[in-house]
Scaffold this motif. Structure first.
Motif, PDB file in Angstrom:
ATOM      1  N   MET A 192       8.166  -6.044  -6.056  1.00  0.00           N
ATOM      2  CA  MET A 192       6.811  -5.885  -5.514  1.00  0.00           C
ATOM      3  C   MET A 192       6.847  -5.419  -4.066  1.00  0.00           C
ATOM      4  O   MET A 192       6.053  -4.573  -3.643  1.00  0.00           O
ATOM      5  N   LEU A 193       7.789  -5.965  -3.302  1.00  0.00           N
ATOM      6  CA  LEU A 193       7.905  -5.570  -1.898  1.00  0.00           C
ATOM      7  C   LEU A 193       8.251  -4.090  -1.777  1.00  0.00           C
ATOM      8  O   LEU A 193       7.636  -3.354  -0.987  1.00  0.00           O
ATOM      9  N   HIS A 194       9.231  -3.645  -2.552  1.00  0.00           N
ATOM     10  CA  HIS A 194       9.616  -2.233  -2.504  1.00  0.00           C
ATOM     11  C   HIS A 194       8.449  -1.345  -2.924  1.00  0.00           C
ATOM     12  O   HIS A 194       8.212  -0.292  -2.313  1.00  0.00           O
ATOM     13  N   ALA A 195       7.707  -1.770  -3.964  1.00  0.00           N
ATOM     14  CA  ALA A 195       6.563  -0.978  -4.422  1.00  0.00           C
ATOM     15  C   ALA A 195       5.496  -0.900  -3.337  1.00  0.00           C
ATOM     16  O   ALA A 195       4.888   0.163  -3.110  1.00  0.00           O
ATOM     17  N   GLY A 196       5.260  -2.016  -2.654  1.00  0.00           N
ATOM     18  CA  GLY A 196       4.281  -2.025  -1.574  1.00  0.00           C
ATOM     19  C   GLY A 196       4.680  -1.122  -0.427  1.00  0.00           C
ATOM     20  O   GLY A 196       3.851  -0.391   0.129  1.00  0.00           O
ATOM     21  N   GLN A 197       5.960  -1.157  -0.074  1.00  0.00           N
ATOM     22  CA  GLN A 197       6.432  -0.314   1.021  1.00  0.00           C
ATOM     23  C   GLN A 197       6.343   1.160   0.657  1.00  0.00           C
ATOM     24  O   GLN A 197       5.975   1.999   1.489  1.00  0.00           O
ATOM     25  N   ARG A 198       6.669   1.476  -0.602  1.00  0.00           N
ATOM     26  CA  ARG A 198       6.562   2.880  -1.031  1.00  0.00           C
ATOM     27  C   ARG A 198       5.117   3.346  -0.983  1.00  0.00           C
ATOM     28  O   ARG A 198       4.829   4.496  -0.600  1.00  0.00           O
ATOM     29  N   ALA A 199       4.198   2.469  -1.354  1.00  0.00           N
ATOM     30  CA  ALA A 199       2.779   2.829  -1.310  1.00  0.00           C
ATOM     31  C   ALA A 199       2.335   3.097   0.123  1.00  0.00           C
ATOM     32  O   ALA A 199       1.566   4.046   0.385  1.00  0.00           O
ATOM     33  N   LEU A 200       2.799   2.279   1.053  1.00  0.00           N
ATOM     34  CA  LEU A 200       2.459   2.512   2.461  1.00  0.00           C
ATOM     35  C   LEU A 200       3.022   3.838   2.949  1.00  0.00           C
ATOM     36  O   LEU A 200       2.343   4.593   3.670  1.00  0.00           O
ATOM     37  N   GLU A 201       4.253   4.120   2.563  1.00  0.00           N
ATOM     38  CA  GLU A 201       4.884   5.369   2.991  1.00  0.00           C
ATOM     39  C   GLU A 201       4.164   6.579   2.415  1.00  0.00           C
ATOM     40  O   GLU A 201       3.961   7.589   3.113  1.00  0.00           O
ATOM     41  N   ARG A 202       3.776   6.496   1.130  1.00  0.00           N
ATOM     42  CA  ARG A 202       3.065   7.620   0.520  1.00  0.00           C
ATOM     43  C   ARG A 202       1.720   7.861   1.205  1.00  0.00           C
ATOM     44  O   ARG A 202       1.265   8.995   1.334  1.00  0.00           O
ATOM     45  N   ALA A 203       1.095   6.780   1.631  1.00  0.00           N
ATOM     46  CA  ALA A 203      -0.201   6.914   2.287  1.00  0.00           C
ATOM     47  C   ALA A 203      -0.072   7.151   3.787  1.00  0.00           C
ATOM     48  O   ALA A 203      -1.082   7.262   4.484  1.00  0.00           O
ATOM     49  N   ALA A 204       1.173   7.227   4.268  1.00  0.00           N
ATOM     50  CA  ALA A 204       1.445   7.446   5.687  1.00  0.00           C
ATOM     51  C   ALA A 204       0.782   6.356   6.546  1.00  0.00           C
ATOM     52  O   ALA A 204       0.224   6.636   7.612  1.00  0.00           O
ATOM     53  N   ILE A 205       0.844   5.116   6.048  1.00  0.00           N
ATOM     54  CA  ILE A 205       0.281   3.978   6.773  1.00  0.00           C
ATOM     55  C   ILE A 205       1.431   3.161   7.355  1.00  0.00           C
ATOM     56  O   ILE A 205       2.350   2.772   6.636  1.00  0.00           O
ATOM     57  N   ALA A 206       1.386   2.899   8.634  1.00  0.00           N
ATOM     58  CA  ALA A 206       2.424   2.100   9.275  1.00  0.00           C
ATOM     59  C   ALA A 206       2.236   0.635   8.905  1.00  0.00           C
ATOM     60  O   ALA A 206       1.111   0.163   8.717  1.00  0.00           O
ATOM     61  N   GLY A 207       3.317  -0.052   8.807  1.00  0.00           N
ATOM     62  CA  GLY A 207       3.225  -1.483   8.516  1.00  0.00           C
ATOM     63  C   GLY A 207       4.452  -1.988   7.781  1.00  0.00           C
ATOM     64  O   GLY A 207       5.285  -1.214   7.307  1.00  0.00           O
ATOM     65  N   SER A 208       4.560  -3.307   7.696  1.00  0.00           N
ATOM     66  CA  SER A 208       5.679  -3.949   7.014  1.00  0.00           C
ATOM     67  C   SER A 208       5.132  -4.944   6.003  1.00  0.00           C
ATOM     68  O   SER A 208       3.976  -5.369   6.073  1.00  0.00           O
ATOM     69  N   THR A 209       5.983  -5.328   5.053  1.00  0.00           N
ATOM     70  CA  THR A 209       5.551  -6.193   3.958  1.00  0.00           C
ATOM     71  C   THR A 209       6.492  -7.379   3.794  1.00  0.00           C
ATOM     72  O   THR A 209       7.703  -7.247   3.927  1.00  0.00           O
ATOM     73  N   SER A 210       5.910  -8.520   3.502  1.00  0.00           N
ATOM     74  CA  SER A 210       6.669  -9.731   3.162  1.00  0.00           C
ATOM     75  C   SER A 210       6.099 -10.299   1.872  1.00  0.00           C
ATOM     76  O   SER A 210       4.881 -10.366   1.710  1.00  0.00           O
ATOM     77  N   VAL A 211       6.977 -10.659   0.948  1.00  0.00           N
ATOM     78  CA  VAL A 211       6.544 -11.272  -0.312  1.00  0.00           C
ATOM     79  C   VAL A 211       7.260 -12.616  -0.464  1.00  0.00           C
ATOM     80  O   VAL A 211       8.490 -12.694  -0.351  1.00  0.00           O
ATOM     81  N   THR A 212       6.482 -13.653  -0.719  1.00  0.00           N
ATOM     82  CA  THR A 212       7.030 -15.004  -0.870  1.00  0.00           C
ATOM     83  C   THR A 212       6.994 -15.433  -2.332  1.00  0.00           C
ATOM     84  O   THR A 212       5.968 -15.293  -3.008  1.00  0.00           O
ATOM     85  N   THR A 213       8.107 -15.945  -2.811  1.00  0.00           N
ATOM     86  CA  THR A 213       8.177 -16.562  -4.140  1.00  0.00           C
ATOM     87  C   THR A 213       7.870 -18.033  -3.962  1.00  0.00           C
ATOM     88  O   THR A 213       8.658 -18.773  -3.363  1.00  0.00           O
TER      89      THR A 213
END
Length: 532
Positions: free
Chosen positions: A374-395
């Motif tokens: 999920m984290l990798h998918a979220g980061q790829r989505a940000l990159e595709r949208a050219a949106i800066a930011g970082s993601t954290s996912v907690t189990t």
């Protein structure tokens, strides 16, 4: 050599407790040294010349010496923890052999000597043969018991020597200026039993941030589970919970050994009370005792195995390429845990993944992998949208999940997890640095039911969005029954999403069985979101 009475009186947990205290004292020293060197480095930035060079060299020498001492003391603590783990096994072995000999009619001395009973049949020839057989059996028991006592005695001596050496080292450290620092008045009151840390996440965060390293270490020594406090920064939670994970592994191992020691024959699959054929109350009670023992042993073994899985998954030395940094945000003596990928305190987008039926600590590895995906998918989505930011996912394994389909039909598991999940979300907000993050809570299967319980019935989650995946119901039939902090009830529907696979039977439970489910299939009432 230890005696049988001494071994019977042992409490290996005390050794584990000593190891925990020793490790914490060593961390006090380590933190003080680090603080001192930070001060020296800061001063040297504005101080040049020969005197400065000499001071720098002295600081380096002190740093090396401190590193050696810290390593040595940790080695002693590790040795003590290892001894604590093995003492339980040694104790069980001694008691099993001694009790087995006694059950055979042998006389067992405290030093391990075993004497056979007199064989008397009235026939001289038979008496000689019978006595020889008895004597041989006694020698067999003695040949096992005395070495077992020697081993137990050696382990006891090693543990005592390690503790004595550590105490001397710590006493030496206490005499060195700057190493042992006084705690604040507020913390001293807590340690004395005259005060308590704040319970609310925001209040606790403010309290924690005001403490010195010595205060924090003192509280951790007083309460080894302090890393589970919501509102504590993720880095500190990880630091203290990693220490506590090792303690929990040791104490659970000792508890398991002690349990085996009470019934070593059962532990070896021998003399199991029958569950058929007898109507005698004593026999039935023996069977009940065995079943209770077996249940307790199974629970302990599962928890110990789970701790091992958790320790392996958060070990940076075992991380695979592409894995995110892991933060142990929670671990307790009930086998619950919380693992974050990347630091949620600094991430732009923070997600919490709540698993469902069948999840327990031993399965956390698979759900960490899902969180990583999920984290990798979220980061790829940000990159595709050219949106800066970082993601954290907690189990989030912060609740006792149902372990079977029948259990998943009960509301109690969701109700039990609702409060802890609510507090955890509050803690994420309280400890976050800078601009508030965008927080999402994702529930899979029964995990969505937990989220529903936390966000309804007068409760409200401090989250921006909710996602339900393969949900058996969230406790209500309409999205308007859910509540999110800071979001107008009329607009909650725009922040809640649901999806389900076409062939997933779980969401259909509500449609087929109605009142036996946790409510309607949320995917029928909410925008359908695809995860591809």
């Amino acid at each position: 050599m230890a005696t049988i009475s001494q071994v019977r009186a042992w409490n290996p947990t005390a050794f584990a407790t000593a190891a925990t205290a020793l490790e914490q004292k060593n961390r006090d020293f380590s933190d003080a040294v680090k603080a001192a060197h930070r001060s020296v480095d800061s001063a040297l930035d504005h101080w040049k010349g020969e005197t400065s060079a000499a001071a720098s060299a002295r600081a380096l020498a002190d740093s090396i010496a401190a590193t050696h001492l810290t390593t040595a003391v940790f080695a002693e603590a590790d040795a003590l923890s290892e001894a604590a783990s093995t003492l339980g096994s040694a104790r069980a072995t001694v008691i099993y052999i001694a009790d087995s000999a006694i059950a055979e009619g042998m006389a067992v001395a405290d030093d391990g000597r075993v004497s056979a009973p007199r064989y008397g049949s009235g026939s001289t020839a038979l008496d000689i043969l019978g006595q020889a057989a008895f004597d041989e059996k006694a020698r067999s028991f003695e040949a096992r018991l005395i070495p077992a006592l020697h081993t137990a005695g050696s382990l006891d001596e090693d543990a005592a020597a390690a503790l004595s050496k550590a105490a001397v080292d710590l006493a030496d450290l206490a005499q060195r200026p700057g190493v042992q620092q006084a705690v604040s008045a507020g913390v001293a009151a807590i340690l004395d039993g005259n005060g308590f840390p704040p319970t609310g996440a925001w209040e606790f965060n403010e309290f924690w941030e005001s403490l010195s390293p010595s205060d924090k270490d003192a509280l951790a020594a007083f309460d080894p589970g302090i890393g589970n406090r919501d509102g504590m920064p993720a880095a500190d939670r990880d630091h203290f919970n990693r220490i506590n994970l090792g303690n929990l592994q040791s104490s659970t191992s000792i508890e398991l050994s002690d349990l085996d020691g009470k019934h070593p024959d059962w532990a070896q699959g021998r003399n199991i009370p029958s569950d058929v054929g007898s109507v005698e109350e004593a026999d039935q009670q023996a069977r009940r005792d065995y079943e209770q023992w077996q249940q307790r042993r199974g629970d302990l073994q599962q928890r110990l195995d789970g701790y091992g899985v958790l320790a392996e998954r958060i070990d940076p030395a075992l991380a695979k390429e592409g894995d995110s940094a892991k933060y142990l945000l929670g671990v307790d003596d009930k086998g619950r845990a919380i693992v974050a990928l990347n630091n949620p305190d600094t991430a732009t987008n923070v997600a919490t993944f709540v698993p469902g039926t069948g999840s327990h600590l031993g399965t956390i590895g698979g759900d960490i992998d899902r969180s990583q995906a999920m984290l990798h998918a979220g980061q790829r989505a940000l990159e595709r949208a050219a949106i800066a930011g970082s993601t954290s996912v907690t189990t989030w394994y912060g609740y006792d999940a149902p372990q079977s389909i029948p259990q998943a039909g009960l509301d109690g598991y969701a109700e039990g997890g609702a409060g802890p999940l609510d507090r955890f979300q509050d803690g994420l907000r309280a400890s976050h640095d800078g601009v508030p993050s965008h927080n999402t809570v994702i529930g899979h299967s029964y995990g969505s039911t937990v989220i529903g319980a936390a966000a309804s019935g007068g409760g409200s989650l401090d989250a921006d969005d909710l996602f339900f995946v393969g949900s058996p119901g969230v406790g209500m039939d309409r999205v308007e029954g859910l509540s999110l902090d800071g979001i107008d009830p009329e607009h909650v529907g725009g922040h809640v999403y649901a999806t389900a696979a076409a062939n997933d039977p779980v969401p259909m439970i509500g449609e087929v069985f109605g009142g036996l489910s946790h409510g309607a299939n949320p995917a029928n009432d909410l925008p359908l979101i695809g995860f591809g």
